[in-house]
Write a protein that holds these residues in place. Structure first.
Motif, short mmCIF file in Angstrom:
data_model
loop_
_atom_site.label_atom_id
_atom_site.label_comp_id
_atom_site.label_asym_id
_atom_site.label_seq_id
_atom_site.Cartn_x
_atom_site.Cartn_y
_atom_site.Cartn_z
N GLN A 1 0.84 -1.20 0.00
CA GLN A 1 0.00 0.00 0.00
C GLN A 1 0.88 1.25 0.00
O GLN A 1 1.91 1.30 0.67
N SER A 2 0.45 2.25 -0.72
CA SER A 2 1.24 3.48 -0.83
C SER A 2 1.30 4.21 0.51
O SER A 2 0.48 3.99 1.40
N LYS B 1 5.11 11.46 -2.83
CA LYS B 1 4.60 11.06 -4.15
C LYS B 1 5.69 10.42 -4.98
O LYS B 1 5.45 9.42 -5.69
N ASN C 1 6.26 6.96 -3.68
CA ASN C 1 5.15 6.09 -4.09
C ASN C 1 5.28 5.66 -5.56
O ASN C 1 4.97 4.51 -5.91
N GLN C 2 5.74 6.56 -6.40
CA GLN C 2 5.96 6.21 -7.81
C GLN C 2 7.06 5.17 -7.94
O GLN C 2 6.95 4.22 -8.72
N GLU D 1 5.62 1.85 -6.71
CA GLU D 1 4.72 1.21 -7.68
C GLU D 1 5.52 0.43 -8.74
O GLU D 1 5.16 -0.68 -9.12
N TYR E 1 0.17 -3.54 -6.04
CA TYR E 1 0.28 -2.18 -5.49
C TYR E 1 -1.12 -1.59 -5.30
O TYR E 1 -1.97 -1.69 -6.19
N ASP F 1 -2.97 2.02 -4.39
CA ASP F 1 -2.80 3.47 -4.23
C ASP F 1 -3.79 4.01 -3.20
O ASP F 1 -4.96 4.20 -3.49
N TYR G 1 -2.76 6.78 -1.40
CA TYR G 1 -2.44 8.22 -1.37
C TYR G 1 -3.59 9.02 -1.98
O TYR G 1 -4.05 10.01 -1.40
#
Length: 247
Positions: free
Chosen positions: A168-169, A188, A191-192, A195, A205, A207, A209
Motif C-alpha cells: 500500500q502506498s 509522491k 510512491n511512484q 509502484e 500495489y 494506491d 495516497y
C-alpha cells in the motif's frame, strides 16, 4: 583559660570550614553528575539503536518474546496487516468480520527495522499480507530507501513464497499541522518508485495516497496531528482494499 577558649574557637572554625568545603564539594559533584547524566541521556537513543542492531537490547528481547508468544498461539490468519503506526491504529476486523485478521502494526517502525519483525509476521501464517511503511524513513536518500524496500521485499518473496503480498502506498500528510514529514512531493516520488518496484516482484500495489489526498495534502478534516488519520477515516481505507481482501 584564654588559651583553651582560643583552641575551642579554632576547632569550631575548622569544623565550620570543613562543613562548608564538604558542601561545595558535594554540590560540584552533583553538578558534574547531572552533566554526565544529561550527556548520557542525549546519547541514549543512539546507543539503544546501536544495541538494537546487535539484538542485545530490551527492545530486541521483547520482540523475540512476543514472536515466541505468537508462535505458540498457532495462529493461521487469512490476512496480516504489517507496518507502522498507520497500521497499528487500524481495526479492520470490524470492517471484515468474516475474515481472520492479525494486526502487526508498530508505532514508529521504519524501513530499517521492519525486517527484524519478519519472524513475527511468519508466525501468523498469513494467506495475504497488506504492508504499508516508509513514512518514518521518508527523509532517507531515495536510493537508500529503494534498497531498503528491496531488502524487505526479498524477505517477503523468499520467506513467504505462497503468500499474496499487497503493498500500500504511503499516505499524504498535512504540512501546516505536521512538519516533520511534510514533503508530499517526496512522498509522491517514493510512491511512484514503490509502484514500479512492486511490479518487479509481482506483488500488488494499492494506491491509498489518492484516497486521502486533497489539494496536494491530507485535509485537516481527516487528521488531528497532520499525519495520522482520524478513526472514522479508516473506513475509506477499508473500502479501497475490499476487493483485495475477498479476491
Amino acid at each position: 583559660m584564654k588559651t583553651q577558649k582560643s583552641i575551642q574557637f579554632l576547632l569550631i572554625t575548622l569544623l565550620c570550614l570543613s562543613v562548608f568545603l564538604n558542601y561545595k564539594y558535594e554540590s560540584r559533584t552533583l553538578l558534574l553528575s547531572n552533566k554526565i547524566h544529561s550527556c548520557f541521556t542525549r546519547r541514549l537513543d543512539t546507543t539503544m539503536l546501536k544495541k538494537a542492531d546487535t539484538g542485545t537490547d530490551n527492545v530486541s528481547l521483547m520482540r523475540r518474546g512476543w514472536t515466541n508468544c505468537i508462535k505458540k498461539l498457532h495462529i493461521n490468519s487469512d490476512i496480516a496487516f504489517f507496518g507502522d503506526s498507520h497500521t497499528y491504529f487500524t481495526d479492520f476486523q470490524k470492517n471484515f468480520p468474516d475474515v481472520s485478521i492479525c494486526n502487526l502494526g508498530l508505532e514508529g517502525d521504519n524501513m530499517k527495522h521492519f525486517p527484524k519483525r519478519l519472524d513475527m509476521l511468519r508466525s501468523v501464517n498469513p494467506d495475504k499480507i497488506f504492508f504499508m511503511g516508509g513514512v518514518n524513513s521518508i527523509k532517507e536518500n531515495t536510493t537508500v530507501l529503494e534498497q531498503q524496500y528491496r531488502e524487505l521485499f526479498d524477505l517477503f518473496r523468499d520467506s513467504l513464497p505462497h503468500t499474496k503480498i499487497y503493498i500500500q502506498s504511503i499516505l499524504p500528510v498535512n504540512p501546516i499541522k505536521y512538519d516533520t514529514y511534510s514533503d508530499n512531493t517526496k512522498i509522491k516520488s517514493v510512491n511512484q518508485m514503490l509502484e514500479k518496484l512492486v511490479k518487479d516482484y509481482s506483488f500488488t500495489y494499492i494506491d491509498l495516497y489518492s484516497v486521502y489526498e486533497s489539494n496536494g495534502c491530507l485535509p485537516m478534516t481527516m487528521t488531528n496531528d497532520g499525519i495520522h488519520i482520524k478513526p472514522e477515516c479508516y473506513d475509506l481505507w477499508a473500502e479501497a482494499i475490499t476487493d483485495y481482501v475477498y479476491n
